[in-house]
Design an enzyme around this catalytic site. Structure first.
Site, PDB file in Angstrom:
ATOM      1  N   ASP A 168       0.841  -1.195   0.000  1.00 26.01           N
ATOM      2  CA  ASP A 168       0.000   0.000   0.000  1.00 26.01           C
ATOM      3  C   ASP A 168       0.876   1.246   0.000  1.00 26.01           C
ATOM      4  O   ASP A 168       1.986   1.225  -0.532  1.00 26.01           O
ATOM      5  CB  ASP A 168      -0.946  -0.034   1.209  1.00 26.01           C
ATOM      6  N   HIS A 209      -4.127   5.941   3.303  1.00 29.32           N
ATOM      7  CA  HIS A 209      -4.705   4.654   2.948  1.00 29.32           C
ATOM      8  C   HIS A 209      -4.028   3.456   3.604  1.00 29.32           C
ATOM      9  O   HIS A 209      -4.687   2.614   4.223  1.00 29.32           O
ATOM     10  CB  HIS A 209      -4.678   4.515   1.427  1.00 29.32           C
ATOM     11  N   SER A 414     -11.393  -1.582  -0.314  1.00 24.90           N
ATOM     12  CA  SER A 414     -10.111  -1.431   0.376  1.00 24.90           C
ATOM     13  C   SER A 414     -10.240  -1.722   1.852  1.00 24.90           C
ATOM     14  O   SER A 414      -9.314  -2.240   2.482  1.00 24.90           O
ATOM     15  CB  SER A 414      -9.601   0.007   0.243  1.00 24.90           C
TER      16      SER A 414
END
Length: 494
Positions: A168, A209, A414
């Protein structure tokens, strides 16, 4: 990594932004013609080059690359992939003729560009003090209760022998809920397709994220915020997202090879590989990208890694593809016809666990992509529009860690994917001998079956999120084998 198109971010998450040298002397009046432009010279591009996975063959390909004026960035002999760069617009065409080269593909259509990143809404302070043995934000974590993580934690918090790789945008290793679990010795940056183990290199720069994903998997049970699905396992940051928000193929190849070489049990992949939403065999560049990523994923699986990936946020039926309107995402997307032979990477590769998302009511989230035979299982990803939980904030999204010691909300496949990665980590802790295939079998057999919705699935009634569920109660396009179950993952006797 452009999943979804809903908010313009490139992740499988839907968040909200808040928070000269001397000249030759010529007679006066002499006309000087402008130098002719070299038609084969363009911007420096990156390529993935596929060959056989052995030292001698890779060396031959490296010589072919440099012989054409290209540069070798990094070679992955384990999988037979070489990352190269060149400003020759005919580079791929020429290199495809070299002996030992199986395929060559440009990994992008333009240089890396800056763009918006996935940002989370910062959470308000907890409405009330936590009860003894609970985390301050426990009341807000409807997602953990939905999959039985609260019950699982009474039996096991996971093993320190299990490492989950978070491919990520990096993990904030200083966060109070993550610091104890992030293993710096196994963390790395894969930006530009090469490894960099410097601590700063794998820290987040432009995106929340990766830190949000990491918290859902393994935030510690320490009385300081939230708790993850597997709060005692190790987390490894594998930074594959550049500052423009893109995961190019060479970054993903680097990440999967790293995972295989470093003994990870599971990786979380909440993205698709840029710049193509779907990679088609009929296109030489896309075929080479598919080959490179497929080989890297297969290598990690042979090394004992189970890879978990997001289905995506476009509300697309991945079992019945017809059109791609979002590629290439690093220049100007254009509509093109696609078939089921065109694959979303890594989600649709063999052995990868593909995850759809549900909201707090256990129904498919309006944005979640789906597909019979594609989706393996489902997990909470949040749905702020149509499914609001009975929590103090009434927010339908997922609360997790974000950089700076904070907590924030995001939604998307996600967010569903790390719930599954966490359950796999609990399974691997309970059954350390299990192979990736055995872990997948246990994951799906322990999942709680969810039938297709009765009647038409049309959230909001306007048709914007209409979808068709195909299959049986135990295996369908919306939910796969069903909702993952953390409690069963730690009960060895079941």
């Amino acid at each position: 990594m452009r999943v979804p198109r809903i908010s313009g971010t490139r992740y499988a998450a839907v968040g909200v932004v808040l928070a000269t040298a001397g000249a030759l002397a010529l007679p006066a009046g002499t006309a000087v013609a402008a130098p002719a432009a070299d038609p084969t010279t363009g911007p420096v591009m990156s390529y993935v080059v596929n060959t056989k996975a052995n030292h001698g063959q890779v060396q031959k390909v490296e010589k072919a690359i440099t012989g054409l004026g290209g540069t070798v960035v990094q070679s992955y002999e384990q999988v037979g992939v070489v990352v190269a760069r060149s400003n020759d617009t005919k580079f791929a065409e020429k290199l495809r003729l070299a002996k030992g080269v199986d395929s060559v593909g440009a990994s992008r259509t333009k240089g890396i560009q800056a763009s918006d990143q996935g940002k989370a809404d910062v959470a308000a302070e907890p409405a009330a003090a936590a009860a003894p043995g609970q985390e301050p934000y426990d009341a807000y974590q409807w997602d953990m209760r939905q999959i039985g993580a609260d019950k699982a934690h009474k039996i096991s918090l996971g093993s320190r022998n299990v490492t989950v790789g978070v491919l990520d945008s990096g993990i904030d290793a200083t966060h109070e809920d993550l610091a104890a679990n992030v293993d710096a010795s196994q963390s790395v940056s894969c930006i530009d397709g090469k490894t960099n183990t410097d601590w700063k290199a794998w820290q987040p720069t432009t995106s929340d994220h990766g830190t949000h994903v990491a918290g859902t998997i393994g935030a510690a049970k320490n009385g300081k915020g939230i708790v993850g699905v597997a709060p005692n396992v190790k987390l490894a940051a594998v930074k594959v997202v550049d500052d423009g928000g893109f995961i190019y193929p060479e970054n993903a190849v680097c990440g999967f090879v790293w995972a295989g070489e470093h003994g990870f049990k599971v990786t979380n992949n909440s993205y698709f590989v840029d710049p193509w939403m779907f990679n088609c065999k009929t296109d030489k560049d896309q075929a080479a990208i598919s080959d490179a990523v497929r080989k890297a994923v297969a290598f990690s699986q042979r090394k004992g890694v189970l890879n978990v990936a997001a289905a995506g946020n476009e509300n697309l039926d991945l079992a019945h593809k017809t059109v791609d309107v979002a590629s290439p995402d690093d220049t100007t997307p254009a509509s093109r016809p696609v078939t089921n032979d065109c694959l979303s990477l890594p989600t649709e590769l063999p052995g990868v666990v593909a995850v759809s998302a549900v909201g707090s009511e256990g129904v498919k989230a309006y944005y979640s992509s789906y597909g019979k035979g594609v989706v393996s299982v489902t997990a909470p990803g949040g749905d702020r529009r149509f499914q609001l939980p009975d929590t103090p904030d009434k927010d339908g999204r997922i609360l997790s860690t974000i950089p700076g010691g904070k907590y924030g909300y995001m939604q998307g496949t996600s967010m569903a994917t790390p719930h599954v990665a966490g359950v796999v980590a609990l399974l691997a802790s309970t059954f350390p001998w299990a192979s990736p295939d055995e872990l997948t079998e246990m994951l799906t057999s322990h999942a709680e079956s969810v039938p297709c919705p009765k009647g038409e699935f049309n959230p909001g009634g306007a048709g914007a999120w209409k979808a068709t569920c195909e299959g049986t109660t135990n295996d369908n396009g919306f939910y796969g084998a069903g909702l993952v179950n953390a409690e069963k993952a730690v009960q060895w006797w079941r």
